[in-house]
Scaffold this motif. Structure first.
Motif, PDB file in Angstrom:
ATOM      1  N   LEU A  65       0.856  -1.186   0.000  1.00 13.27           N
ATOM      2  CA  LEU A  65       0.000   0.000   0.000  1.00 13.27           C
ATOM      3  C   LEU A  65       0.896   1.241   0.000  1.00 13.27           C
ATOM      4  O   LEU A  65       1.706   1.429   0.912  1.00 13.27           O
ATOM      5  CB  LEU A  65      -0.880  -0.023   1.248  1.00 13.27           C
ATOM      6  CG  LEU A  65      -1.986   1.006   1.342  1.00 13.27           C
ATOM      7  CD1 LEU A  65      -2.938   0.930   0.155  1.00 13.27           C
ATOM      8  CD2 LEU A  65      -2.780   0.797   2.647  1.00 13.27           C
ATOM      9  N   HIS A  66       0.752   2.053  -1.060  1.00 12.88           N
ATOM     10  CA  HIS A  66       1.558   3.280  -1.192  1.00 12.88           C
ATOM     11  C   HIS A  66       0.683   4.456  -0.820  1.00 12.88           C
ATOM     12  O   HIS A  66      -0.361   4.652  -1.449  1.00 12.88           O
ATOM     13  CB  HIS A  66       2.052   3.440  -2.631  1.00 12.88           C
ATOM     14  CG  HIS A  66       2.947   2.326  -3.054  1.00 12.88           C
ATOM     15  ND1 HIS A  66       4.297   2.468  -3.188  1.00 12.88           N
ATOM     16  CD2 HIS A  66       2.672   1.031  -3.347  1.00 12.88           C
ATOM     17  CE1 HIS A  66       4.826   1.311  -3.542  1.00 12.88           C
ATOM     18  NE2 HIS A  66       3.864   0.427  -3.652  1.00 12.88           N
ATOM     19  N   VAL A  67       1.076   5.232   0.171  1.00  6.69           N
ATOM     20  CA  VAL A  67       0.217   6.342   0.576  1.00  6.69           C
ATOM     21  C   VAL A  67       0.881   7.684   0.260  1.00  6.69           C
ATOM     22  O   VAL A  67       2.110   7.820   0.313  1.00  6.69           O
ATOM     23  CB  VAL A  67      -0.146   6.262   2.083  1.00  6.69           C
ATOM     24  CG1 VAL A  67      -0.962   5.014   2.359  1.00  6.69           C
ATOM     25  CG2 VAL A  67       1.077   6.321   2.965  1.00  6.69           C
ATOM     26  N   ALA A  68       0.017   8.660  -0.048  1.00  7.09           N
ATOM     27  CA  ALA A  68       0.473  10.033  -0.289  1.00  7.09           C
ATOM     28  C   ALA A  68       0.124  10.838   0.950  1.00  7.09           C
ATOM     29  O   ALA A  68      -1.053  10.955   1.305  1.00  7.09           O
ATOM     30  CB  ALA A  68      -0.227  10.602  -1.518  1.00  7.09           C
ATOM     31  N   LEU A  69       1.137  11.415   1.598  1.00  8.53           N
ATOM     32  CA  LEU A  69       0.908  12.091   2.871  1.00  8.53           C
ATOM     33  C   LEU A  69       0.461  13.544   2.689  1.00  8.53           C
ATOM     34  O   LEU A  69      -0.112  14.125   3.594  1.00  8.53           O
ATOM     35  CB  LEU A  69       2.177  12.043   3.726  1.00  8.53           C
ATOM     36  CG  LEU A  69       2.603  10.623   4.145  1.00  8.53           C
ATOM     37  CD1 LEU A  69       3.928  10.666   4.901  1.00  8.53           C
ATOM     38  CD2 LEU A  69       1.537   9.954   4.998  1.00  8.53           C
ATOM     39  N   ASP A  70       0.761  14.124   1.528  1.00  7.77           N
ATOM     40  CA  ASP A  70       0.318  15.506   1.276  1.00  7.77           C
ATOM     41  C   ASP A  70      -0.011  15.655  -0.212  1.00  7.77           C
ATOM     42  O   ASP A  70       0.095  14.700  -0.980  1.00  7.77           O
ATOM     43  CB  ASP A  70       1.394  16.520   1.728  1.00  7.77           C
ATOM     44  CG  ASP A  70       2.732  16.286   1.041  1.00  7.77           C
ATOM     45  OD1 ASP A  70       2.736  15.853  -0.133  1.00  7.77           O
ATOM     46  OD2 ASP A  70       3.776  16.526   1.673  1.00  7.77           O
ATOM     47  N   GLY A  88       0.178  14.108  -6.049  1.00  8.62           N
ATOM     48  CA  GLY A  88       0.399  14.380  -7.473  1.00  8.62           C
ATOM     49  C   GLY A  88       1.360  13.356  -8.064  1.00  8.62           C
ATOM     50  O   GLY A  88       1.138  12.809  -9.149  1.00  8.62           O
ATOM     51  N   GLU A  89       2.422  13.088  -7.343  1.00  2.80           N
ATOM     52  CA  GLU A  89       3.434  12.131  -7.808  1.00  2.80           C
ATOM     53  C   GLU A  89       2.852  10.715  -7.842  1.00  2.80           C
ATOM     54  O   GLU A  89       3.084   9.952  -8.789  1.00  2.80           O
ATOM     55  CB  GLU A  89       4.655  12.219  -6.867  1.00  2.80           C
ATOM     56  CG  GLU A  89       5.797  11.282  -7.175  1.00  2.80           C
ATOM     57  CD  GLU A  89       6.318  11.406  -8.600  1.00  2.80           C
ATOM     58  OE1 GLU A  89       6.253  12.512  -9.167  1.00  2.80           O
ATOM     59  OE2 GLU A  89       6.785  10.372  -9.144  1.00  2.80           O
ATOM     60  N   LEU A  90       2.090  10.372  -6.814  1.00  2.00           N
ATOM     61  CA  LEU A  90       1.505   9.028  -6.759  1.00  2.00           C
ATOM     62  C   LEU A  90       0.492   8.833  -7.888  1.00  2.00           C
ATOM     63  O   LEU A  90       0.423   7.771  -8.507  1.00  2.00           O
ATOM     64  CB  LEU A  90       0.849   8.806  -5.388  1.00  2.00           C
ATOM     65  CG  LEU A  90       0.458   7.366  -5.040  1.00  2.00           C
ATOM     66  CD1 LEU A  90       1.674   6.446  -5.022  1.00  2.00           C
ATOM     67  CD2 LEU A  90      -0.247   7.318  -3.678  1.00  2.00           C
ATOM     68  N   VAL A 149      -3.723  11.806   1.970  1.00  8.30           N
ATOM     69  CA  VAL A 149      -4.520  12.227   0.814  1.00  8.30           C
ATOM     70  C   VAL A 149      -5.111  11.050   0.030  1.00  8.30           C
ATOM     71  O   VAL A 149      -6.207  11.138  -0.515  1.00  8.30           O
ATOM     72  CB  VAL A 149      -3.670  13.127  -0.121  1.00  8.30           C
ATOM     73  CG1 VAL A 149      -4.496  13.658  -1.283  1.00  8.30           C
ATOM     74  CG2 VAL A 149      -3.084  14.290   0.664  1.00  8.30           C
ATOM     75  N   GLY A 150      -4.406   9.946  -0.026  1.00 11.76           N
ATOM     76  CA  GLY A 150      -4.915   8.797  -0.774  1.00 11.76           C
ATOM     77  C   GLY A 150      -3.848   7.732  -0.878  1.00 11.76           C
ATOM     78  O   GLY A 150      -2.730   7.900  -0.356  1.00 11.76           O
ATOM     79  N   SER A 174       5.618   5.310   1.715  1.00  7.93           N
ATOM     80  CA  SER A 174       5.334   6.688   1.326  1.00  7.93           C
ATOM     81  C   SER A 174       6.369   7.024   0.257  1.00  7.93           C
ATOM     82  O   SER A 174       7.123   6.164  -0.176  1.00  7.93           O
ATOM     83  CB  SER A 174       5.468   7.636   2.524  1.00  7.93           C
ATOM     84  OG  SER A 174       6.837   7.816   2.824  1.00  7.93           O
ATOM     85  N   GLU A 175       6.407   8.286  -0.118  1.00  8.77           N
ATOM     86  CA  GLU A 175       7.384   8.635  -1.150  1.00  8.77           C
ATOM     87  C   GLU A 175       8.815   8.484  -0.637  1.00  8.77           C
ATOM     88  O   GLU A 175       9.747   8.306  -1.399  1.00  8.77           O
ATOM     89  CB  GLU A 175       7.135  10.080  -1.598  1.00  8.77           C
ATOM     90  CG  GLU A 175       7.723  10.379  -2.953  1.00  8.77           C
ATOM     91  CD  GLU A 175       7.347  11.774  -3.409  1.00  8.77           C
ATOM     92  OE1 GLU A 175       6.145  12.015  -3.623  1.00  8.77           O
ATOM     93  OE2 GLU A 175       8.245  12.614  -3.537  1.00  8.77           O
TER      94      GLU A 175
END
Ligand code: GLY
Length: 411
Positions: free
Chosen positions: A99-104, A109-111, A145-146, A268-269
């Motif tokens: 599971l890859h999460v975008a924290l902000d 945008g990158e994800l 964020v997602g 995360s990233e």
């Protein structure tokens, strides 16, 4: 000096690439010897988190790497089952998903960009809302964020894998000598005909009278990872253009009676967290160009723990068990180098950079086929040692390291 002869292949390096390749060759009836200067699990194998993640490790503009990664990922379940059935014990392999999460918003945008590419390429990757992510992994931080679920990704315990492979190799009739470095090649004219071991190998009680050992073999497989580019006993033009790329990982352990704070790989990233079946959590990894430096730095550990905490706050309650730094074998085009080398008798299996554990089954098949003179899996042509993107660097064989960069956590 004493001599051992009659080998079909001698492998220089006993990480998972060398052990698996020798094992597969032994299964085909080859007489093989693996020389490892330390004790398995050694080298990058000892540091790797063990993600099997062709989807999450996808990089823009590197279709060849994806092809290799997907081909090897497809071999993993069978490969792990066969290693385990050979009596070496559990490898920790499981398809746990990632599971890859975008924290902000920036990370989102990158994800999104990466997810668009994953979908374009037909990869299994699903965009999820934060609520859905937290249903899957309740330990996730409340606000983000997602996420993207890559449900078919997996993981293995590289240390357990190395020990299991060493047992499988012996069970298949192969030999493994540990504490045995290599200092020279043996040559029949222009053909590489074996290697000479370092005297230190022979300080072991069983070898007390021997200073060095000459090992004669039809083929020498160079599989010593980040050190392969420094193989001084090979002519310059035959050394693979491999450089060390440092990575640090941290191991956390659960408190008594508790499990890991996630059941899947969570990324995360800037960090990835890989759960082991027994509740341990491996946090990785920094990525730095610092030559052969393997010092664990306070900054590296700080960055990994800070980023891990931002994703899964419960890591703060886990036991800090240890940290270690290792060296990935990097190449100029980030693709591995697998196949016949520039001198007769030399086979290369190196340069796996961030994907050594994932690419182990495919590399092993390819090396065993090369040694047997049979067809390798077609996709391994992408790792051809003579490809143009390497020859440009390899001909001059310029392995100067890029200028040191500041610490950069890398997912
Ligand atoms: N495969 C992840 C890493 O090299 O950090």
């Amino acid at each position: 000096m004493s001599e051992k002869s009659g080998f079909d292949a001698v492998f220089v390096g006993g990480g998972v690439i060398g052990l698996a390749s020798a094992w597969r060759a032994a299964q085909r009836g080859a007489r093989v010897l693996v020389l490892e200067r330390a004790e398995p699990p050694a080298g990058a194998t000892n540091v790797a988190a063990g993600m099997l993640a062709p989807v999450g490790e996808l990089t823009f503009g590197r279709r060849e790497l994806l092809d290799l990664a997907l081909a090897s990922a497809a071999l993993w379940a069978d490969f792990a089952a066969q290693v385990e059935a050979s009596g070496g014990g559990a490898t920790g392999f499981r398809r746990c998903g990632a599971l890859h999460v975008a924290l902000d918003r920036d990370e989102a945008g990158e994800l999104r960009r990466r997810h668009d590419l994953q979908r374009e390429l037909g990869l299994e990757a699903e965009w999820l809302t934060p609520t859905r992510c937290r249903e899957l992994e309740p330990g996730l931080v409340p606000n983000f964020v997602g996420g993207v679920l890559a449900g078919s990704e997996g993981a293995v315990d590289p240390r357990a894998l190395a020990l299991a492979l060493a047992a499988a190799l012996r069970e298949a009739g192969g030999e493994l000598r540990t504490g045995t470095g290599v200092v020279d090649g043996l040559w029949d004219g222009e053909r590489l005909a074996g290697v000479r071991t370092a005297p230190s190998a022979l300080t072991r009680p069983s070898d007390e009278l021997v200073q060095t050992l000459d090992v004669r073999a039809d083929a020498v497989v160079l599989c010593n990872g980040a050190w392969s580019g420094q193989t001084a006993w090979l002519p310059e033009e035959a050394r693979p253009p491999v450089r060390p790329v440092k990575g640090e990982t941290v191991e956390l352990r659960p408190r008594e009676g508790e499990g890991a704070p996630a059941s899947r790989i969570v990324c995360s990233e800037r960090v990835y967290l890989v759960p082991r079946p027994d509740g341990r959590l491996i946090v990785g990894a920094t990525q730095e160009e610092r030559g052969f430096d393997t010092v664990v730095t306070a900054g590296g550990v700080h960055e990994l723990l800070r980023e891990a905490y931002r994703v899964l706050p419960d890591v703060a309650e886990m036991e800090f068990f240890g940290t270690i730094a290792g060296l990935r074998p990097g190449t100029p085009d980030n693709l591995p180098i697998v196949g016949r080398g520039a001198v007769e008798g030399l086979v290369l299996a190196t340069g796996h950079f961030r994907n050594g554990i994932l690419l182990t089954p495919l590399t092993a098949e390819a090396v065993a086929a090369t040694l047997a003179g049979t067809a390798s899996p077609a996709v391994i042509a992408e790792a051809d040692p003579n490809r143009s993107s390497l020859v440009a660097h390899g001909a001059a064989n310029d392995r100067r390291l890029p200028a040191d960069r500041p610490l950069e956590a890398s997912r």
